[in-house]
Design an enzyme around this catalytic site. Structure first.
Site, PDB file in Angstrom:
ATOM      1  N   THR A  32       0.856  -1.179   0.000  1.00  0.00           N
ATOM      2  CA  THR A  32       0.000   0.000   0.000  1.00  0.00           C
ATOM      3  C   THR A  32       0.887   1.223   0.000  1.00  0.00           C
ATOM      4  OG1 THR A  32      -1.575  -1.202   1.336  1.00  0.00           O
ATOM      5  CG2 THR A  32      -1.865   1.161   1.175  1.00  0.00           C
ATOM      6  N   LEU A  33       0.764   2.092  -0.995  1.00  0.00           N
ATOM      7  CA  LEU A  33       1.572   3.313  -1.046  1.00  0.00           C
ATOM      8  C   LEU A  33       0.725   4.526  -0.709  1.00  0.00           C
ATOM      9  CD1 LEU A  33       3.353   2.440  -4.381  1.00  0.00           C
ATOM     10  CD2 LEU A  33       4.414   2.444  -2.118  1.00  0.00           C
TER      11      LEU A  33
END
Lengths: 255, 253
Positions: A32-33
């Site tokens: 997850t960025l």
């Protein structure tokens, strides 16, 4: 519950933390960025006979108010509710896991269900373990409910920071509304002096402030009420009345 | 004839039996007796002590009774090495639950999860089952004091009074006749000694051949205490006197 062969705890030197990442062998997998579709604030406050929590039903796609009817409040069981802000895909994933746990417990027919405290503890461990693998669930959760005749209110965020309080808020709510909720509690001399009506109107007032001032907020919301001796109730969608007549005073504003 | 189906643990015989599981239960049947009785305010556990060798260094807390966590202990019957593996797993399981939920694991859930592991070995993998039966003595907030028994098949059930190991059948039938509901701990202790006396392999029951433990709660904490030898001796003496008095009374009538 899966029945697996017993394996002695592995004797690794990393204090049991798995250091290999699955994306090395699985390049299609990603961390997850950034959150994509997001939910805004969640607010909650204890009152003399339980706890109330509210969250609007908007799923924002950046600054686009894309999904206007997303339920963010989850009823776990008669004594526990949870709501999340942040990435809605992560919220929906976690909510499914929680629901499956709740179903498992019903299947076992023990009569022992998730208490708000045990759910809060479990969530904390999950969120912290994900952050420790640099792949967080991009959410801030509020767990509300009643346990042993007392109201419970707990907060967990994507870093695994967790605490319990008499009033809680996530996101913009923590900046704009926590002060208002604390004032309401102080005026009543603590949550034991706060009635259901006062608590509800305090939360509504906060939602209104958010709708005026938070660009990602919305005027349609869900409300969860968990009274001490009665089952939890999630109601909605409720509609917020707001007055924008002051807008015409804004220079260059046209109807 | 049945030999053909013996060695594959996970295969049924033509008569519909799992021989390895049955043989495991046989192994348990040769082990020292373990008994548990549920009283209204606690649980009495008793186990036959066979390793009374003077050369044994530094004796453990107990030969057969192991503490799993604050609110659960088990009495073990069967292959001790197998039992150690299960005990380790139960201890870990209970602590994992406590870490995750910050609440103690309910007793039945812990028993159920370890029995799932035991059962797995009877269904796949081709390995032999655990040659262990256990008596679980536990307490939790939801159901109070509970006594469970499991066997190598992975089956378990809750009991008011039960016995495993050698002479378990004789002990169980005696418990069946003599057990009454809502016993006090003291009454359960007397019953334990009485049943052990009749069913033990040794010729005469003496305090050094048996260990007796009481599992109770006091002021919000659970305690497992082994009775000192002197107290066991007194219980045996009381039993002998009671039996003597009964005989005298019968002679007179």
């Amino acid at each position: 519950m899966s029945a697996s062969f017993y394996t002695k705890p592995a004797n690794n030197g990393n204090a049991g933390v798995a250091m290999e990442t699955s994306w090395d062998s699985n390049p299609g997998r990603q961390r997850t960025l950034q959150p994509i579709t997001t939910g805004a604030s969640v607010l909650a406050i204890k009152y003399n006979a339980g706890v109330i929590m509210v969250a609007d039903t908007l799923g924002s796609y950046g600054s686009l108010a894309k999904f206007r009817s997303i339920p963010r409040v989850l009823r776990v069981n008669d004594a526990t509710v949870a709501a999340a802000s942040g990435d809605l895909a992560d919220m929906q994933f976690l909510n499914t896991v929680v629901e499956n746990h709740a179903i498992d417990e019903e299947i076992h027919e023990h009569g022992i269900a998730y208490s708000p405290a045990s759910l809060h503890s479990w969530l904390t461990r999950v969120m912290y373990n994900r952050r420790s693998r640099i792949n967080p669930l991009w959410n801030t959760y509020i767990v509300a409910g009643t346990e042993a005749g007392q109201p419970f209110l707990g907060y967990v965020n994507m870093l695994g920071v967790a605490f319990k309080e008499d009033c809680l808020a996530t996101g913009f709510g923590s900046h704009l509304c926590l002060g208002l909720l604390r004032e309401a509690l102080d005026a009543a001399g603590g949550y034991a002096g706060l009635t259901e009506e006062t608590a509800t109107s305090a939360l509504e007032a906060c939602l209104r402030v958010l709708y005026y001032r938070d660009c990602r907020a919305y005027n349609q919301y869900q409300l969860a009420n968990v009274p001490v001796a009665k089952p939890a109730q999630v109601s909605g969608p409720h509609f917020l009345q707001s007055d924008w007549s002051v807008a015409k005073l804004v220079k260059h504003y046209t109807e | 004839m049945a030999r053909r189906y013996d060695t594959r643990t996970t295969t049924f015989s033509p008569e519909g039996r799992l021989y390895q599981v049955e043989y495991a239960m046989e192994a348990v049947g040769h082990a020292g007796t373990c008994m548990g009785i549920l009283a209204r305010d606690g649980i009495v556990l008793a186990a036959e002590r066979r390793n009374i060798n003077k050369l044994l260094d530094e004796p453990a807390f107990s030969e057969k009774i192991y503490i799993i966590n604050d609110d659960l202990c088990v009495a073990v019957g069967g292959i001790t090495a197998d039992a150690n593996v299960l005990i380790d797993e139960m201890r870990l399981s209970a602590q994992r639950y406590l870490l995750q939920y910050q609440e103690p694991m309910p007793v039945e859930q812990l028993v159920s999860s370890i029995c799932d592991i035991k059962h797995a070995y009877t269904m796949f993998g081709g390995r032999r089952p655990f040659g262990v039966s256990m008596l679980y003595s536990g307490w939790d907030l939801n159901y109070g004091f509970q006594l469970y028994q499991s066997d190598p098949s992975g089956n378990f059930s809750g009991w008011k009074a039960t016995c495993i190991g050698s002479n378990a059948a004789a002990a169980n039938s005696m418990l069946d006749q003599e057990y009454t509901e809502n016993m006090s701990i003291d009454e359960a202790l007397s019953l334990t000694i009485k049943v052990l006396n009749k069913s033990m392999t040794m010729s005469k029951l003496s305090a050094d051949k048996v260990e007796v433990a009481v599992f109770t709660r006091k002021e919000g904490h659970t305690y497992l205490s082994l009775l000192p030898q002197s107290k066991v001796e007194k219980l045996i003496k009381d039993l002998e006197e009671a039996e003597l008095a009964k005989k005298e009374a019968e002679k007179k009538t």
